[in-house]
Design a protein around this motif. Structure first.
Motif: not given
Length: 374
Positions: A284, A281, A279
């Motif tokens: 990141r 997220s 993902s």
């Protein structure tokens, strides 16, 4: 063989104080004047022409771009010539150049004159004025947009490793940030920056870009600041996660590893291997970890996204790209460069060691000016 080219953004500084100087227009004018005086007699040994140098968002920056190269030795030589000419042009206009991804000393950046930059300043306010950061962008050739997007989908989890290797911005406004690459944290303030989801096809990529432009939050396609994107000007993928590297050989290493990642991803695509479905997220977090730690602490393993020693993750990158590096004739050079970098440390470590030894950020900048063309 895939070609690879490098864009480097350099910081213009005062040769005495080390503070950034808003001299890009003067340096570019000097380059143009030089070329008009010597155009009939210029050859490759004289260094690059003025057309490889460009102004950037801030007047304290100077950018150059190499030609696309198949051979790493030729790429290294061109980066050396570009840096050497930037050094000379800066000296002739009363400043110096430093391959620093952020200024160690306090600075009040000034924006270059251009309608595009004026729009950005109005739209994003203070975030634009604080974007005085210098990156290293690597272009690698692809055969089509479909291949390019397949590459983007498959290289995503490996990009933080390039950030860690290149990290060269530990200081900001005169203080230690506790990051190895604070540039990457500043860069994330752009609304279109960062890692991306898996696109799956060139059509979906183009649709997403069009949707982003249609929001009005960005000016145009050129403001798609993904960690890696399709170039709008060239038949390449452009990888944008690296700090400008203090040592030129590190820039060559980053270029070689980037080409290895692109070739490996393209082969996986042709073989029907699906991209890892991490993902955004979690990606990141991997990018943040690399920016925070560089090579000094754990990184997130690109496959498992669990902490692992930085050196082990770098070795995994070498293994992942091993066949492509060997086929390009780059394997031995890359292994030696990685070994040298791990022993010496990235730019962030070098800067911190300089500060510990000298006690002066001005001395740090002075030594980095020397290392830029050593």
């Amino acid at each position: 063989m895939r070609t690879v080219g490098v864009e480097e953004e350099l910081l213009l500084v005062d040769p005495e104080t080390g503070e950034p100087r808003a001299m890009s227009a003067a340096v570019l004018a000097r380059a143009d004047r030089d070329d008009r005086d010597h155009d009939d007699h210029r050859d490759d040994r004289d260094g690059p022409g003025a057309d490889v140098f460009e102004k950037e968002l801030h007047r304290q920056q100077l950018e150059f771009a190499t030609s696309p190269r198949s051979d790493l030795g030729e790429l290294a030589a061109e980066i050396g010539r570009c840096r050497a000419r930037a050094v000379r042009l800066a000296e002739e206009t009363g400043c110096a150049v430093a391959a620093l991804a952020a200024s160690p000393l306090p600075v009040s950046p000034s924006i270059s004159f251009h309608p595009r930059y004026a729009w950005m300043a109005e739209q994003y306010g203070r975030a634009v004025h604080e974007q005085l950061v210098c990156g290293c962008h690597v272009h690698v050739s692809v055969g089509s947009d479909d291949e390019g997007v397949a590459v983007l989908d498959r290289i995503r989890p490996w990009l933080p490793v390039l950030t860690a290797l290149s990290a060269n911005s530990p200081f900001w406004q005169g203080r230690d940030t506790r990051y190895a690459s604070y540039r990457s944290q500043v860069w994330q303030r752009w609304p279109s920056a960062g890692p991306t989801e898996v696109f799956g096809s060139a059509e979906r990529y183009r649709r997403r870009v069009a949707e982003m432009v249609a929001t009005g939050a960005i000016l145009d396609k050129a403001m798609i600041y993904f960690d890696a994107r399709l170039s709008e000007r060239y038949p390449t993928v452009e990888i944008r996660v690296a700090d400008v590297c203090l040592h030129a050989e590190t820039a060559v290493l980053v270029a070689a590893l980037t080409r290895g990642l692109v070739e490996t991803a393209a082969r996986d695509w042709r073989a029907g291997t699906e991209p890892l479905g991490h993902s955004v997220s979690l990606l990141r977090l991997a990018a943040w970890r690399a920016a925070r730690s560089g090579l000094s602490e754990d990184l997130l393993d690109p496959v498992t996204l669990r902490p692992a020693p930085a050196e082990a993750v770098v070795r995994d990158l070498l293994e992942h790209t091993g066949d492509a590096l060997s086929d390009h004739g780059d394997a031995e050079r890359v292994r030696e460069a990685v070994g040298s970098l791990l022993r010496r440390g990235n730019g962030a470590r070098v800067q911190r060691e300089l500060l510990e030894r000298t006690g002066s950020l001005r001395d740090v900048v002075a030594e980095c000016v020397r290392l830029t063309h050593s």
